[in-house]
Scaffold this active site. Structure first.
Site, PDB file in Angstrom:
ATOM      1  N   CYS A  29       0.850  -1.198   0.000  1.00  0.00           N
ATOM      2  CA  CYS A  29       0.000   0.000   0.000  1.00  0.00           C
ATOM      3  C   CYS A  29       0.884   1.246   0.000  1.00  0.00           C
ATOM      4  O   CYS A  29       1.711   1.426   0.897  1.00  0.00           O
ATOM      5  CB  CYS A  29      -0.915  -0.005   1.230  1.00  0.00           C
ATOM      6  SG  CYS A  29      -2.006   1.415   1.245  1.00  0.00           S
ATOM      7  N   CYS A  34      -2.249   3.405 -37.222  1.00  0.00           N
ATOM      8  CA  CYS A  34      -3.333   3.115 -38.172  1.00  0.00           C
ATOM      9  C   CYS A  34      -4.642   2.810 -37.433  1.00  0.00           C
ATOM     10  O   CYS A  34      -4.664   1.969 -36.537  1.00  0.00           O
ATOM     11  CB  CYS A  34      -2.945   1.927 -39.049  1.00  0.00           C
ATOM     12  SG  CYS A  34      -4.261   1.502 -40.220  1.00  0.00           S
TER      13      CYS A  34
END
Ligand SMILES: Cc1cc2nc3c(=O)[nH]c(=O)nc-3n(C[C@H](O)[C@H](O)[C@H](O)COP(=O)(O)O)c2cc1C
Length: 424
Positions: free
Chosen positions: A137, A392
């Protein structure tokens, strides 16, 4: 049909999909609904010593992609804010009602032998299947000497893992922090401390955005903020790399890994497993889309396994590890070039702009009579970088194709152009 059952660090599970320790697993109500939806296991939201943690409001913020989807998620929540006694009672009851599903309990207490000894013994009495040590954490808890403050010091990781193995008979999974320079040192320390497995990644230190009116980072708590922990699809590449680092490290190659970080669908899960994970854990995707996503994950994974002839998870676990190597061993003589499928090309010119402005000027653009553009690859200039394929917008319009060059495999350590050839 493929068999999705797993045995991870000795813990049986009907499928490899566990919910990671977080709000989806913080109480019996959630966990039972998750099991009903089909999750193979859960890691209960991290327990700590009483008095329980006190959370702030607000707590979450996000980073969005161009379509408004959450690509990264940030939180400043602490560990459970319910009492240890309530959590333990619920864990015991849930495990009794759901004996086939895995139930692992996440823990975080101060770095003291007595504290760990006490809590692991309490958890063992519940009948839970295993322990996960939260050394990851990154917000709030490190300021109190816990979470990432432990995970960033290999000596502490080893010590706490050893205490837990000493005082409990349950499998111990050490959850690693990514807020570290080299993940291998923490994994080696967990291994040295006798841990049965590692899980990774916990969240990455982050500030997702600034509210420019309030001049404060989000999420905002009464005008102020703090860094949070980043997770969700955006962290998957970082998690995959860290998993690969541990899987291909000779010192930890046989240490079971539970993969966590941005897993949102069956394909993500298959990728983590191919890099050596024995199972996977999910948090953000469940928080954004709900528990039902697991059905698609299970169906998708088993269909894909059937199509590939894999009967069990073990059949492809780690299959991509031998192909993940150091740059210096890549074949310098291998050559690909871009190919444009003229039937699919919409003439938008995005590939041209990116190649012309920032790469190798390897695409020619010709205006057509009908007002569109014709894009063509100039093969002699193309270095096979993939940028045009990436920019693309049309699926499979630009593909990278192999060119047969009459040259054998050659890597940088063997290349006469390498001035340090002997040394590398
Ligand atoms: C709101 C929130 C709370 C979390 N709480 C915990 C926790 O108590 N213990 C823990 O080990 N990890 C906690 N995590 C981290 C997750 O378990 C997981 O490691 C991380 O979110 C990466 O997975 P994901 O990309 O699927 O979300 C939390 C994550 C979120 C978003």
């Amino acid at each position: 049909m493929a068999d999705l059952t797993t045995v991870f660090a000795g813990i049986k599970s009907p499928n490899p999909f566990w919910l990671a320790s977080a709000p989806p697993t913080d109480k019996a109500y959630n966990v039972e609904r998750a099991y009903e939806a089909g999750w193979g296991g859960v890691v209960w939201k991290t327990l700590g010593e009483d008095p329980a943690a006190v959370n702030v409001s607000s707590r979450y913020s996000a980073h969005y992609d161009g379509n408004g989807n959450v690509s990264g998620f940030n939180n400043i929540e602490l560990i459970t804010d319910r009492s240890l006694e309530v959590n333990l009672r619920e864990i015991e009851a849930v495990k009794k009602s759901w004996p086939e599903q895995a139930l692992i309990v996440s823990l975080m207490v101060p770095c003291e032998e007595h504290a760990w000894k006490t809590i692991v013994r309490e958890v063992e009495k519940t009948g839970a299947d295993g322990l996960e040590l939260n050394f990851g954490c990154p917000h709030g808890m490190p300021e109190r000497g816990m979470g990432a403050a432990v995970g960033q010091v290999p000596e502490y990781v080893e010590q706490v893992a050893r205490w837990c193995k000493m005082y409990s008979t349950l499998p111990v999974i050490v959850k690693l922090t990514p807020n570290i320079t080299d993940i291998r040192f923490a994994a080696r320390a967990a291994n040295a401390g006798g841990a049965d497995a590692v899980s990774l990644i916990n969240t990455i230190n982050s500030i997702t955005s600034i509210d420019l009116d309030q001049m404060a980072a989000r999420p905002i708590v009464d005008g102020k903020s703090t860094h949070g922990g980043y997770c969700g699809p955006a962290v998957k590449p970082i998690a995959l790399n860290m998993v690969a680092e541990i899987a291909r490290d000779p010192e930890t190659a046989s240490l079971p890994i539970s993969g966590i970080g941005g897993i949102s669908n069956w394909r993500d899960a298959a990728e983590f497993i191919s890099l050596g994970c024995g199972n996977v854990q999910v948090c953000t995707a469940a928080m954004i889309h709900g528990f039902r996503i697991v059905k698609e994950m299970k169906d998708g994974l088993s269909h894909w396994m059937d199509s590939k002839g894999y009967n069990t998870i073990a059949d492809f676990q780690g299959a991509a590890v031998p192909n993940t190597t150091d740059w210096k061993y890549l074949n310098i003589n291998y050559k690909v070039v871009a190919e444009i499928d003229q039937e699919k090309c919409i003439g938008c010119g995005r590939c041209f702009i990116s190649c012309e402005d920032t790469s190798h000027q390897a695409i020619a653009i010709t205006a057509q009579n009908n007002g569109t553009n014709k894009l063509e690859i100039i093969e002699e200039e193309c270095v096979g970088c993939n940028l045009c394929e990436i920019t693309c917008p049309v699926d499979d319009c630009i593909t990278m194709v192999k060119r047969d060059v009459e040259k054998p495999y050659l890597n940088w350590t063997q290349d006469p152009r390498n001035p340090h050839r002997e040394a590398s």
